[in-house]
Design a protein around this motif. Structure first.
Motif, PDB file in Angstrom:
ATOM      1  N   LYS A  85      -5.160  -3.593 -35.876  1.00 30.77           N
ATOM      2  CA  LYS A  85      -4.447  -4.669 -35.184  1.00 30.77           C
ATOM      3  C   LYS A  85      -3.447  -5.256 -36.181  1.00 30.77           C
ATOM      4  O   LYS A  85      -3.859  -5.735 -37.244  1.00 30.77           O
ATOM      5  CB  LYS A  85      -5.465  -5.728 -34.752  1.00 30.77           C
ATOM      6  CG  LYS A  85      -4.913  -6.768 -33.806  1.00 30.77           C
ATOM      7  CD  LYS A  85      -6.031  -7.695 -33.356  1.00 30.77           C
ATOM      8  CE  LYS A  85      -5.505  -8.917 -32.640  1.00 30.77           C
ATOM      9  NZ  LYS A  85      -5.014  -8.634 -31.290  1.00 30.77           N
ATOM     10  N   ARG A  97      -3.958 -14.674 -27.257  1.00 32.24           N
ATOM     11  CA  ARG A  97      -5.419 -14.751 -27.221  1.00 32.24           C
ATOM     12  C   ARG A  97      -5.938 -15.557 -28.419  1.00 32.24           C
ATOM     13  O   ARG A  97      -6.829 -16.382 -28.283  1.00 32.24           O
ATOM     14  CB  ARG A  97      -5.981 -13.327 -27.227  1.00 32.24           C
ATOM     15  CG  ARG A  97      -7.491 -13.243 -27.351  1.00 32.24           C
ATOM     16  CD  ARG A  97      -7.955 -11.789 -27.342  1.00 32.24           C
ATOM     17  NE  ARG A  97      -9.357 -11.683 -27.686  1.00 32.24           N
ATOM     18  CZ  ARG A  97      -9.816 -11.632 -28.927  1.00 32.24           C
ATOM     19  NH1 ARG A  97      -8.971 -11.662 -29.946  1.00 32.24           N
ATOM     20  NH2 ARG A  97     -11.108 -11.546 -29.151  1.00 32.24           N
ATOM     21  N   GLY A 134     -17.321  -7.610 -29.638  1.00 25.84           N
ATOM     22  CA  GLY A 134     -17.619  -8.551 -28.553  1.00 25.84           C
ATOM     23  C   GLY A 134     -18.154  -9.860 -29.100  1.00 25.84           C
ATOM     24  O   GLY A 134     -18.840  -9.897 -30.124  1.00 25.84           O
ATOM     25  N   GLY A 135     -17.818 -10.961 -28.394  1.00 26.96           N
ATOM     26  CA  GLY A 135     -18.367 -12.269 -28.750  1.00 26.96           C
ATOM     27  C   GLY A 135     -17.840 -12.842 -30.054  1.00 26.96           C
ATOM     28  O   GLY A 135     -18.533 -13.619 -30.717  1.00 26.96           O
ATOM     29  N   THR A 136     -16.583 -12.520 -30.385  1.00 27.26           N
ATOM     30  CA  THR A 136     -16.073 -13.055 -31.661  1.00 27.26           C
ATOM     31  C   THR A 136     -15.829 -14.562 -31.559  1.00 27.26           C
ATOM     32  O   THR A 136     -16.003 -15.283 -32.528  1.00 27.26           O
ATOM     33  CB  THR A 136     -14.783 -12.348 -32.106  1.00 27.26           C
ATOM     34  OG1 THR A 136     -13.770 -12.565 -31.123  1.00 27.26           O
ATOM     35  CG2 THR A 136     -15.002 -10.861 -32.305  1.00 27.26           C
ATOM     36  N   ARG A 137     -15.431 -15.059 -30.371  1.00 29.57           N
ATOM     37  CA  ARG A 137     -15.148 -16.506 -30.277  1.00 29.57           C
ATOM     38  C   ARG A 137     -16.445 -17.305 -30.344  1.00 29.57           C
ATOM     39  O   ARG A 137     -16.484 -18.392 -30.946  1.00 29.57           O
ATOM     40  CB  ARG A 137     -14.325 -16.829 -29.025  1.00 29.57           C
ATOM     41  CG  ARG A 137     -15.086 -16.859 -27.721  1.00 29.57           C
ATOM     42  CD  ARG A 137     -14.166 -16.893 -26.523  1.00 29.57           C
ATOM     43  NE  ARG A 137     -13.395 -15.655 -26.413  1.00 29.57           N
ATOM     44  CZ  ARG A 137     -12.301 -15.509 -25.670  1.00 29.57           C
ATOM     45  NH1 ARG A 137     -11.849 -16.528 -24.961  1.00 29.57           N
ATOM     46  NH2 ARG A 137     -11.676 -14.359 -25.603  1.00 29.57           N
TER      47      ARG A 137
HETATM   48  N1  UDP Z   1     -10.913  -6.634 -28.802  1.00 26.43           N
HETATM   49  C1  UDP Z   1     -10.175  -5.749 -29.569  1.00 26.43           C
HETATM   50  N2  UDP Z   1      -8.854  -6.033 -29.816  1.00 26.43           N
HETATM   51  C2  UDP Z   1      -8.253  -7.152 -29.329  1.00 26.43           C
HETATM   52  C3  UDP Z   1      -9.000  -8.033 -28.546  1.00 26.43           C
HETATM   53  C4  UDP Z   1     -10.319  -7.749 -28.299  1.00 26.43           C
HETATM   54  O1  UDP Z   1     -10.700  -4.744 -30.044  1.00 26.43           O
HETATM   55  O2  UDP Z   1      -7.059  -7.359 -29.581  1.00 26.43           O
HETATM   56  C5  UDP Z   1     -12.330  -6.324 -28.542  1.00 26.43           C
HETATM   57  C6  UDP Z   1     -13.220  -6.963 -29.602  1.00 26.43           C
HETATM   58  O3  UDP Z   1     -14.358  -6.137 -29.831  1.00 26.43           O
HETATM   59  C7  UDP Z   1     -13.624  -8.241 -28.933  1.00 26.43           C
HETATM   60  C8  UDP Z   1     -13.827  -7.748 -27.504  1.00 26.43           C
HETATM   61  O4  UDP Z   1     -12.725  -6.872 -27.295  1.00 26.43           O
HETATM   62  O5  UDP Z   1     -14.787  -8.806 -29.521  1.00 26.43           O
HETATM   63  C9  UDP Z   1     -13.846  -8.812 -26.440  1.00 26.43           C
HETATM   64  O6  UDP Z   1     -12.683  -9.564 -26.503  1.00 26.43           O
HETATM   65  P1  UDP Z   1     -12.557 -10.982 -25.809  1.00 26.43           P
HETATM   66  O7  UDP Z   1     -11.096 -11.284 -25.688  1.00 26.43           O
HETATM   67  O8  UDP Z   1     -13.409 -11.045 -24.600  1.00 26.43           O
HETATM   68  O9  UDP Z   1     -13.105 -12.012 -26.902  1.00 26.43           O
HETATM   69  P2  UDP Z   1     -14.502 -12.145 -27.636  1.00 26.43           P
HETATM   70  O10 UDP Z   1     -15.572 -11.537 -26.743  1.00 26.43           O
HETATM   71  O11 UDP Z   1     -14.385 -11.412 -28.933  1.00 26.43           O
HETATM   72  O12 UDP Z   1     -14.681 -13.623 -27.833  1.00 26.43           O
END
Ligand code: UDP
Length: 248
Positions: A85, A97, A134-137
């Protein structure tokens, strides 16, 4: 029970529907910050650091607002995702985002502190995703609370605060509906398959700070919403315990 029954089928990583991933906190990962932790939720890893600045934003001075401020920044490191990224600095613009998530982190932590008691200083909360699954926030918010509590402890040890400004602790978790059943703390493959995706932010009094719930090309009933809120609420209670152990 038969494993072909969708409600009893094991999850991709063998967890029960109401089971969090293994959640750990490695404190002091960034020694120059006032408080820091590396939180790991299964394969998701987020560095959370709180740095204290002994001043407040100009708008607070201009409007005569007393007390302090907390602001948050979130980013995914280039190698945190499956395909690289690009950094915002190379792209020349901040990812929409990331902006949404950092505002959520800031709001969540402002609910965890009495800004007047904090005094005229700014707490910078930096959350950097080392590995995303997943679930980074939700990991960022939960880890940021640990870094915040450590920073407050340090301010008190240094005599800069005589009274703790901490309000009831705050934690966050994701919950979703996958294959017709509610699941706690979605990993990436579950997040992609989810018909409903929710993020809950709650405090130690069981009160909500934020509820984000989205049907992904799907709808959900009030009963399904209640089931997901219950599941998430139970997960949050476990996370709040883990946070307290981490800051002891
Ligand atoms: N993700 C990714 N690239 C991005 C955005 C998301 O690989 O630019 C993947 C990452 O594993 C992330 C998941 O998609 O944890 C879910 O993204 P979401 O936007 O739902 O946020 P998150 O669950 O991380 O809070």
């Amino acid at each position: 029970m038969s494993s072909s029954n969708p409600s009893s089928a094991p999850r991709a990583d063998g967890r029960q529907p109401d089971q969090l991933r293994s959640v750990t906190f490695q404190n002091g990962i960034a020694p120059n910050a006032h408080g820091s932790t590396l939180t790991a939720w299964g394969d998701t890893r987020v560095i959370c650091a709180v740095t204290v600045e002994e001043s407040v934003p100009r708008w607070m001075k201009e409007q005569g607002v007393v007390g302090g401020w907390i602001t948050a920044e979130y980013s995914m490191l280039p190698y945190s995702t499956l395909s690289r990224k690009a950094r915002d600095s190379s792209r020349g613009k901040v990812d929409g985002r990331s902006t949404e998530i950092q505002r959520l982190i800031g709001r969540s932590l402002r609910a965890a502190i009495n800004l007047e008691k904090l005094g005229p200083r700014t707490l910078w909360v930096d959350c950097d995703v080392l590995q995303a699954d997943g679930g980074t926030r939700t990991a960022a918010i939960t880890g940021a609370w640990v870094a915040l509590a450590l920073a407050v402890k340090r301010l008190m040890n240094e005599g800069k605060l005589t009274e703790s400004p901490l309000e009831p602790a705050v934690a966050a978790v994701s919950v979703g509906s996958v294959g017709g059943r509610p699941l706690l703390d979605l990993c990436y493959t579950e997040d992609v398959a989810a018909a409903v995706d929710m993020n809950l932010v709650m405090n130690a009094e069981g009160k909500f700070i934020e509820v984000q719930g989205t049907g992904e090309e799907a709808t959900f009933s009030r009963d399904e919403l209640s089931a997901m809120l219950d599941l998430g609420g139970r997960g949050i209670r476990t996370l709040l315990d883990l946070q307290q152990q981490a800051v002891k």
